[in-house]
Write an enzyme that holds these catalytic residues in place. Structure first.
Site, PDB file in Angstrom:
ATOM      1  CB  CYS A  16      -0.917  -0.010   1.213  1.00 23.28           C
ATOM      2  SG  CYS A  16      -1.999  -1.448   1.295  1.00 23.28           S
ATOM      3  CB  CYS A  94      -3.338  -7.277   6.410  1.00 23.91           C
ATOM      4  SG  CYS A  94      -3.579  -6.150   5.011  1.00 23.91           S
ATOM      5  CB  CYS A 348      -8.494  -2.103 -13.806  1.00 26.17           C
ATOM      6  SG  CYS A 348      -7.725  -3.312 -14.911  1.00 26.17           S
TER       7      CYS A 348
END
EC number: 2.1.1.189
Length: 389
Positions: A16, A94, A348
């Site tokens: 991330c 997570c 995407c």
């Protein structure tokens, strides 16, 4: 507001990459990127909708855990270095994962020891258990568990311990083993061995049943996926459509949403869905049956090849939801020549989408919206509606 992740702060996991940035800043950066990519397109009639926001934690319905460590003390998470077992990072806490996974991980660690599922050692090419894959359905909280194994050697031991596992975790409705014998960075193999009678999870988006099966693709952010499909449905429900194609249809999310809304006004609407993965087509067919939709035909074919070989039965609406590479020049040019009245394009990858849209010279971009399917990263989904000039 930022999301604090101890694994990112200590550089143990860098997946991330934007997690230290305020969420509003992340969204703004993605919107700027999208606007930059579509700058070459005619936007004279384009209407923008505000970005569809995601929850910032607990949004992910899938966990892909590399299994390492010792059989009596397995580590579920990632390997920073594939050839160094000591580089394992436990990611069972997570922040992205659904809260439904939290009680499962400690039970699975115990099960690994009981069943003697020795974690696979990449450097030594020894061991059996490579991955644990979890998928959750938000509809009833049901969970799919898959063990990715090097061989079938441990199947009898899994069967022996299975009753105790299901007693402790009754939410495990689909359990299977995937056999991946290769010493390569490949997530799964072709063979799937089921330990449960059920082989699919049922999810529901906007009251439409969708099914998840091993080895099939399903969006990992259900809240945003439901918004994406629902928006597509709203955009097309009042269009003058009698026949639609859903190319790269997957489990049928877009096509089923659109067909259901259109058939409420005209029961004779025809939907053809095309997807190369047979397991996805199986799930799409289940959904159509459960919805009670008629005149729906899902086929396991290459989407581009199917379209390029159609001489008749021109649709009024074509839905495309391609992989990151886009639909490609041949299919884009074919659609431009065939000239369906409407094209709904979900992507995407705004870069490949723009390349495709530049080929659609007979079309005007009408609507666009960004969907934050992948928070804390630079990735996003975008939905566009085009109309024939």
């Amino acid at each position: 507001m930022t999301t604090k992740c101890p694994h990112f702060q200590t550089q143990q996991c860098q997946s991330c990459q934007w997690i230290n940035r305020p969420y509003d800043e992340q969204l703004n950066e993605k919107q700027i990127h999208l606007k930059q990519q579509i700058a070459p397109l005619d936007q004279s009639q384009l209407r923008w909708s505000a970005p569809f926001q995601s929850r910032q934690s607990g949004f992910r319905n899938k966990a892909k855990m590399v299994v390492s460590g010792a059989v009596e003390r397995p580590v579920l998470g990632i390997l920073k270095d594939q050839n160094a077992p000591q580089s394992a990072v436990d990611l069972t806490d997570c922040l992205l994962y659904s809260a439904g996974f939290k009680p499962i991980f400690p039970v699975l660690k115990d099960f690994i020891g009981r069943a003697g599922l020795v974690p696979y050692n990449v450097a030594k090419q020894k061991g059996e258990l490579k991955y644990i894959l979890l998928t959750e359905s938000g509809y009833q909280g049901d969970i799919m568990l898959r063990f990715v194994l090097r061989s079938e050697n441990k199947i009898p031991l899994i069967r022996r311990e299975l009753a105790k596992l299901r007693e402790k975790l009754p939410q495990l409705k689909v359990i299977s083993a995937n056999i991946q014998p290769q010493h390569a960075a490949i997530l799964e193999g072709e063979k799937e061995i089921f330990f449960t009678e059920r082989q699919v999870l049922e999810e529901r988006f906007n009251r439409i049943p969708l099914f998840i099966r091993p080895q099939g693709f399903f969006q990992t952010n259900p809240q945003v996926a439901e918004g994406l499909y629902g928006t597509a449905q709203q955009w097309v429900k009042d269009l003058p459509v009698n026949k639609l194609w859903d190319l790269f249809c997957g489990v049928g999310g877009f096509g089923l949403h659109c067909a259901k809304a259109l058939q409420e006004k005209n029961p004779d609407i025809e939907l053809t869905g095309i997807e190369i993965a047979p397991s996805a087509i199986y799930c799409a067919g289940l959904s159509a049956q459960k919805c009670g939709l008629k005149k729906v035909n899902f086929q396991s074919l290459d989407a581009a090849n199917f379209a390029l070989n159609q001489d008749e039965n021109k649709p009024d609406l074509v839905i495309v939801n391609p992989p990151r590479r886009g639909i490609g020049k041949p299919l884009a040019q074919f659609l431009n020549q065939m000239q369906p009245q409407f094209i709904l394009y979900s992507s995407c990858n705004a870069i490949s989408m723009t390349k495709d849209l530049l080929e659609l010279t007979h079309y005007q971009l009408q609507k666009i919206q960004l969907f934050d399917m992948f928070p804390h990263t630079s990735h996003y989904e975008v939905l566009t509606l085009l109309i024939k000039r």
